[in-house]
Structures are given as C-alpha cells and as structure tokens.
Scaffold this motif. Structure first.
Motif, PDB file in Angstrom:
ATOM      1  N   MET A  79      -7.947 -11.951   7.011  1.00 11.71           N
ATOM      2  CA  MET A  79      -8.683 -11.522   5.828  1.00 11.71           C
ATOM      3  C   MET A  79     -10.074 -11.021   6.212  1.00 11.71           C
ATOM      4  O   MET A  79     -10.547  -9.995   5.708  1.00 11.71           O
ATOM      5  N   LEU A  80     -10.757 -11.736   7.113  1.00  7.96           N
ATOM      6  CA  LEU A  80     -12.084 -11.328   7.546  1.00  7.96           C
ATOM      7  C   LEU A  80     -12.042 -10.004   8.304  1.00  7.96           C
ATOM      8  O   LEU A  80     -12.924  -9.145   8.129  1.00  7.96           O
ATOM      9  N   THR A  81     -11.030  -9.830   9.142  1.00  4.55           N
ATOM     10  CA  THR A  81     -10.882  -8.569   9.871  1.00  4.55           C
ATOM     11  C   THR A  81     -10.668  -7.404   8.918  1.00  4.55           C
ATOM     12  O   THR A  81     -11.248  -6.319   9.093  1.00  4.55           O
ATOM     13  N   ASP A  82      -9.848  -7.611   7.898  1.00  8.49           N
ATOM     14  CA  ASP A  82      -9.604  -6.559   6.913  1.00  8.49           C
ATOM     15  C   ASP A  82     -10.883  -6.192   6.159  1.00  8.49           C
ATOM     16  O   ASP A  82     -11.160  -5.019   5.897  1.00  8.49           O
ATOM     17  N   LEU A  83     -11.674  -7.216   5.781  1.00  5.08           N
ATOM     18  CA  LEU A  83     -12.917  -6.952   5.062  1.00  5.08           C
ATOM     19  C   LEU A  83     -13.935  -6.229   5.936  1.00  5.08           C
ATOM     20  O   LEU A  83     -14.682  -5.368   5.454  1.00  5.08           O
ATOM     21  N   LEU A  84     -13.964  -6.551   7.227  1.00  8.42           N
ATOM     22  CA  LEU A  84     -14.965  -5.973   8.119  1.00  8.42           C
ATOM     23  C   LEU A  84     -14.584  -4.584   8.607  1.00  8.42           C
ATOM     24  O   LEU A  84     -15.401  -3.658   8.580  1.00  8.42           O
ATOM     25  N   LEU A  85     -13.342  -4.434   9.046  1.00 10.22           N
ATOM     26  CA  LEU A  85     -12.916  -3.179   9.673  1.00 10.22           C
ATOM     27  C   LEU A  85     -12.160  -2.247   8.744  1.00 10.22           C
ATOM     28  O   LEU A  85     -12.091  -1.041   9.003  1.00 10.22           O
ATOM     29  N   GLY A  86     -11.581  -2.786   7.696  1.00  5.44           N
ATOM     30  CA  GLY A  86     -10.844  -1.947   6.758  1.00  5.44           C
ATOM     31  C   GLY A  86      -9.434  -1.616   7.183  1.00  5.44           C
ATOM     32  O   GLY A  86      -8.708  -0.954   6.440  1.00  5.44           O
ATOM     33  N   ASP A  87      -8.993  -2.063   8.370  1.00  4.12           N
ATOM     34  CA  ASP A  87      -7.618  -1.838   8.824  1.00  4.12           C
ATOM     35  C   ASP A  87      -6.744  -2.957   8.277  1.00  4.12           C
ATOM     36  O   ASP A  87      -6.690  -4.053   8.833  1.00  4.12           O
ATOM     37  N   LYS A  88      -6.044  -2.683   7.179  1.00  5.17           N
ATOM     38  CA  LYS A  88      -5.320  -3.724   6.459  1.00  5.17           C
ATOM     39  C   LYS A  88      -3.824  -3.731   6.757  1.00  5.17           C
ATOM     40  O   LYS A  88      -3.054  -4.353   6.039  1.00  5.17           O
ATOM     41  N   THR A  89      -3.422  -3.053   7.801  1.00  7.01           N
ATOM     42  CA  THR A  89      -2.007  -3.034   8.149  1.00  7.01           C
ATOM     43  C   THR A  89      -1.620  -4.322   8.864  1.00  7.01           C
ATOM     44  O   THR A  89      -2.432  -4.939   9.567  1.00  7.01           O
ATOM     45  N   ILE A  90      -0.381  -4.722   8.693  1.00  7.79           N
ATOM     46  CA  ILE A  90       0.177  -5.883   9.384  1.00  7.79           C
ATOM     47  C   ILE A  90       1.643  -5.581   9.670  1.00  7.79           C
ATOM     48  O   ILE A  90       2.355  -5.020   8.823  1.00  7.79           O
ATOM     49  N   SER A  91       2.093  -5.884  10.858  1.00  6.59           N
ATOM     50  CA  SER A  91       3.480  -5.615  11.224  1.00  6.59           C
ATOM     51  C   SER A  91       4.421  -6.504  10.427  1.00  6.59           C
ATOM     52  O   SER A  91       4.019  -7.530   9.879  1.00  6.59           O
ATOM     53  N   TRP A  92       5.695  -6.100  10.388  1.00  2.26           N
ATOM     54  CA  TRP A  92       6.682  -6.907   9.671  1.00  2.26           C
ATOM     55  C   TRP A  92       6.778  -8.299  10.303  1.00  2.26           C
ATOM     56  O   TRP A  92       6.787  -9.302   9.589  1.00  2.26           O
ATOM     57  N   LEU A  93       6.804  -8.351  11.643  1.00  2.42           N
ATOM     58  CA  LEU A  93       6.883  -9.638  12.312  1.00  2.42           C
ATOM     59  C   LEU A  93       5.617 -10.463  12.066  1.00  2.42           C
ATOM     60  O   LEU A  93       5.687 -11.680  11.858  1.00  2.42           O
ATOM     61  N   GLY A  94       4.470  -9.803  12.065  1.00  3.82           N
ATOM     62  CA  GLY A  94       3.230 -10.503  11.773  1.00  3.82           C
ATOM     63  C   GLY A  94       3.210 -11.062  10.366  1.00  3.82           C
ATOM     64  O   GLY A  94       2.720 -12.176  10.128  1.00  3.82           O
ATOM     65  N   CYS A  95       3.759 -10.308   9.427  1.00  2.00           N
ATOM     66  CA  CYS A  95       3.829 -10.762   8.036  1.00  2.00           C
ATOM     67  C   CYS A  95       4.747 -11.984   7.917  1.00  2.00           C
ATOM     68  O   CYS A  95       4.401 -12.963   7.248  1.00  2.00           O
ATOM     69  N   VAL A  96       5.895 -11.921   8.556  1.00  3.51           N
ATOM     70  CA  VAL A  96       6.833 -13.046   8.531  1.00  3.51           C
ATOM     71  C   VAL A  96       6.202 -14.286   9.158  1.00  3.51           C
ATOM     72  O   VAL A  96       6.280 -15.395   8.614  1.00  3.51           O
ATOM     73  N   THR A  97       5.544 -14.095  10.305  1.00  4.52           N
ATOM     74  CA  THR A  97       4.929 -15.225  11.000  1.00  4.52           C
ATOM     75  C   THR A  97       3.813 -15.842  10.172  1.00  4.52           C
ATOM     76  O   THR A  97       3.700 -17.076  10.068  1.00  4.52           O
ATOM     77  N   GLN A  98       2.975 -14.997   9.582  1.00  5.55           N
ATOM     78  CA  GLN A  98       1.877 -15.510   8.768  1.00  5.55           C
ATOM     79  C   GLN A  98       2.394 -16.324   7.591  1.00  5.55           C
ATOM     80  O   GLN A  98       1.920 -17.437   7.326  1.00  5.55           O
ATOM     81  N   PHE A  99       3.389 -15.791   6.890  1.00  4.03           N
ATOM     82  CA  PHE A  99       3.904 -16.516   5.734  1.00  4.03           C
ATOM     83  C   PHE A  99       4.595 -17.805   6.151  1.00  4.03           C
ATOM     84  O   PHE A  99       4.443 -18.841   5.495  1.00  4.03           O
ATOM     85  N   HIS A 100       5.341 -17.765   7.255  1.00  4.88           N
ATOM     86  CA  HIS A 100       6.067 -18.964   7.683  1.00  4.88           C
ATOM     87  C   HIS A 100       5.097 -20.088   8.049  1.00  4.88           C
ATOM     88  O   HIS A 100       5.279 -21.240   7.622  1.00  4.88           O
ATOM     89  N   LEU A 101       4.071 -19.777   8.831  1.00  2.00           N
ATOM     90  CA  LEU A 101       3.113 -20.804   9.223  1.00  2.00           C
ATOM     91  C   LEU A 101       2.318 -21.308   8.023  1.00  2.00           C
ATOM     92  O   LEU A 101       2.029 -22.509   7.908  1.00  2.00           O
ATOM     93  N   PHE A 102       1.972 -20.393   7.135  1.00  2.00           N
ATOM     94  CA  PHE A 102       1.264 -20.805   5.927  1.00  2.00           C
ATOM     95  C   PHE A 102       2.113 -21.765   5.104  1.00  2.00           C
ATOM     96  O   PHE A 102       1.637 -22.830   4.675  1.00  2.00           O
ATOM     97  N   ALA A 103       3.383 -21.415   4.888  1.00  2.00           N
ATOM     98  CA  ALA A 103       4.266 -22.290   4.103  1.00  2.00           C
ATOM     99  C   ALA A 103       4.452 -23.636   4.789  1.00  2.00           C
ATOM    100  O   ALA A 103       4.496 -24.681   4.126  1.00  2.00           O
TER     101      ALA A 103
END
Length: 331
Positions: A79-103
């Motif tokens: 979230m901080l990287t997106d706010l600072l740099l504006g590059d808000k892309t995330i790979s499909w695997l990165g999205c899956v990993t982020q949600f899995h660890l969060f859950a």
C-alpha cells in the motif's frame, strides 16, 4: 484452484486516486506501520528476555503480536509503495499470495483472541485449577490449533476466491487483494464461492466472538461478586478496553465478510483500514503496555541497559587512564 486465468496481473485502485491526498496518506500510514512494528516486536522481545513475563497470558500475547506484525506487513508495504510510486500493478501470483497470507493471519488472530479471553476467564474464575488447565503443553496445543484452523481456512478462502475465470477487467477496487473486489472481476458464476466464504467467515468470526463475549461476561460476573470497589473499577476498565478493541476488529470484519458481495461499496476501504492498519497498531498498547507486569519489566530492562552503558563507559575511562599512565596521549 483450477480457474482460467487469462489476466497476467491486477491493478489495485488503492485508497484514493486523488493525487494531493496520496502524499499525506503515505506519511500517515508509514508512521502507523512503524509504530505497529516497534510496538509488537518490542513486546515480543520484552516477553522473551523478561523471566517475569514467562506466563501463559504473555505467551499468547507474543503470538497475537506476531499475527499483527505478519498481516500488517502483508498489506502495508505494498500500500505504501502504491501511494509513493503510483505503480499499482500486482501479479496474479502476488495477489493470490497476499490474500492467502492475509486470510491466514487474520483468522489466526480471531482464534488467538478467543484463546486469550479463555485464558483470562480461567485465571480469574478458576484460579486454583489455572496451572493445570492452562499448562505449558495446553498453551502449545491451543496455539497450534489456532494456526491449524487458520491454515485450513486460508486455503479454502483462497480457493473460493481465485478458482473462477478472470477474463475481463483487471482493476481491483481496493488497496489490497481481498475476496469481494476480486470476485467482482470473475467472468464465471461466483454465487457458490460467495456462499462458501460467507459460511466459513461466519463460523470463524461468530464462533470466536461468542467465546470472547462469554469469557468476559463470566469475568465481569466474578469480579462484581467478589472484589472491592477499586478492583471492580480496574477490572471494568481493563475489560472495556479489551472489548473496545475486539469490537473494532470484529465489527469491521463482519461488515466486510458477512454481507453479499453485491452490497459492498466504497465504505469497505474504511472498514479495511480499521482492521488491517489501525487495529495492529493499537493492540500492544491495549493488551499489554498498560499492564503492571509489562511496565515493571520495562523499568527493569531500562535500568539494566543504563547500568550496562555506565559499566562500559567506566571500563573505557579505566583503559584510557591506564594508557595515559604509560605515557600515551590520545586524540
């Protein structure tokens, strides 16, 4: 998860798309994240080095702090990287990993909250049997159960969220990959997945919240019947602060996951900030840093550090005087 994944990456729309707001939000959330890390890691280190805190309550608190650090770290740096740099892309695997660890870590925190409430209930309502009921072996078994249930739940959450086909828009209307905004992008029918996520979230959330409410209810009943007025006031303040933290955490979780995906809106981001950013920062202060045992351990640790510094300074002065006696003159 055997869906048809034609999108190589997602784009997180973030908290806001207003340019002038992003810099202040970056500073605010960076400060909150630093406080979260310092508070929770500091508590874990303090419990580790202070023998007086080697008790079941603080054993559970260290794992609670670990869960706070982990799921906050899963969300905040991106979230901080997106706010600072504006590059808000995330790979499909990165999205899956982020949600899995969060859950995984959020579910573990729900069950750890229930275990902590049960521990306090046994300590206050059944003090004579506390050592037998909450033994070291029982502590490890309870924590292992929390992580086991969280791991299985996270697998089911992730499978239900990402099993569909993603062949259309790839803009996730959130600041991290969460179930509802991701499911809205699926091209296939998601009603079965939504029902499964709702059922599992209700089982984890409502089940643990019932344990928490019953435990604190029994605690208050026991305190009212046996303690003096100052003790009752102190117990009420402690229970009120704990229940306020639980209310913020569970209220935002229930708002997010116990309603149909079609009813989610812009308020989701506000609720998500409460349990992903604010709650991990406040928990060390609410659950531990107000306790007399923690304050005493901090005081002893501070005195030990100061004594060590004075000893090192004295040793350095002694060495310098010895060299001066031999005719050496330093800078």
């Amino acid at each position: 998860m055997g869906g048809n994944y034609t999108q190589p990456r997602f784009i997180l729309l973030g908290i806001t798309d207003t340019p002038w707001v992003q810099a202040p939000l970056f500073v605010l959330f960076l400060l909150i994240y630093i406080v979260t890390l310092v508070g929770n890691i500091g508590l874990m280190v303090l419990v580790w080095v202070a023998p007086s805190l080697h008790t079941p309550m603080y054993f559970f608190l260290t794992h609670f702090s670990l869960a706070d650090v982990c799921y906050s770290t899963v969300i905040s740096p991106k979230m901080l990287t997106d706010l600072l740099l504006g590059d808000k892309t995330i790979s499909w695997l990165g999205c899956v990993t982020q949600f899995h660890l969060f859950a995984l870590f959020v579910t573990a925190e729900c069950h750890l909250l229930a275990v902590m409430a049960y521990d306090r209930h046994v300590a206050i309502c059944h003090p004579l049997s506390y050592v037998l009921v909450v033994s070291p072996r029982a502590c490890w078994q309870l924590v292992a159960w929390c992580y086991l249930v969280a791991s299985l739940s996270a697998l089911l959450y992730t499978g239900c969220t990402f099993r569909g086909s993603f062949c259309g828009p790839n803009h996730v209307d959130h600041f991290f990959c969460d179930a509802s905004p991701v499911l809205r992008l699926a091209c296939s029918d998601t009603r079965g997945c939504e029902a499964a996520i709702f059922t599992l979230a209700a089982a984890n959330g409502l089940g643990t919240s019932v344990v928490i409410l019953l435990s604190y209810g029994r605690i208050l009943h026991a305190v009212v019947g046996t303690s003096s007025a100052p003790s009752r006031a102190r117990a009420f303040r402690t229970c009120a602060s704990h229940l306020a933290s639980v209310a913020v955490f569970y209220g935002s979780l229930f708002f997010m996951y116990l309603q149909p995906a079609s009813q989610h809106g812009s308020q989701d981001k506000v609720a998500s900030v409460l349990y992903t950013v604010v709650s991990p920062m406040l928990n060390p202060f609410i659950y531990s840093l107000r306790n007399r045992e923690v304050k005493a351990a901090l005081g002893r640790g501070r005195r030990r550090v100061l004594n060590f510094c004075w000893q090192q300074r004295g040793a350095a002065c002694g060495i310098r005087e010895s060299w001066n006696g031999l005719g050496w003159r330093g800078p």
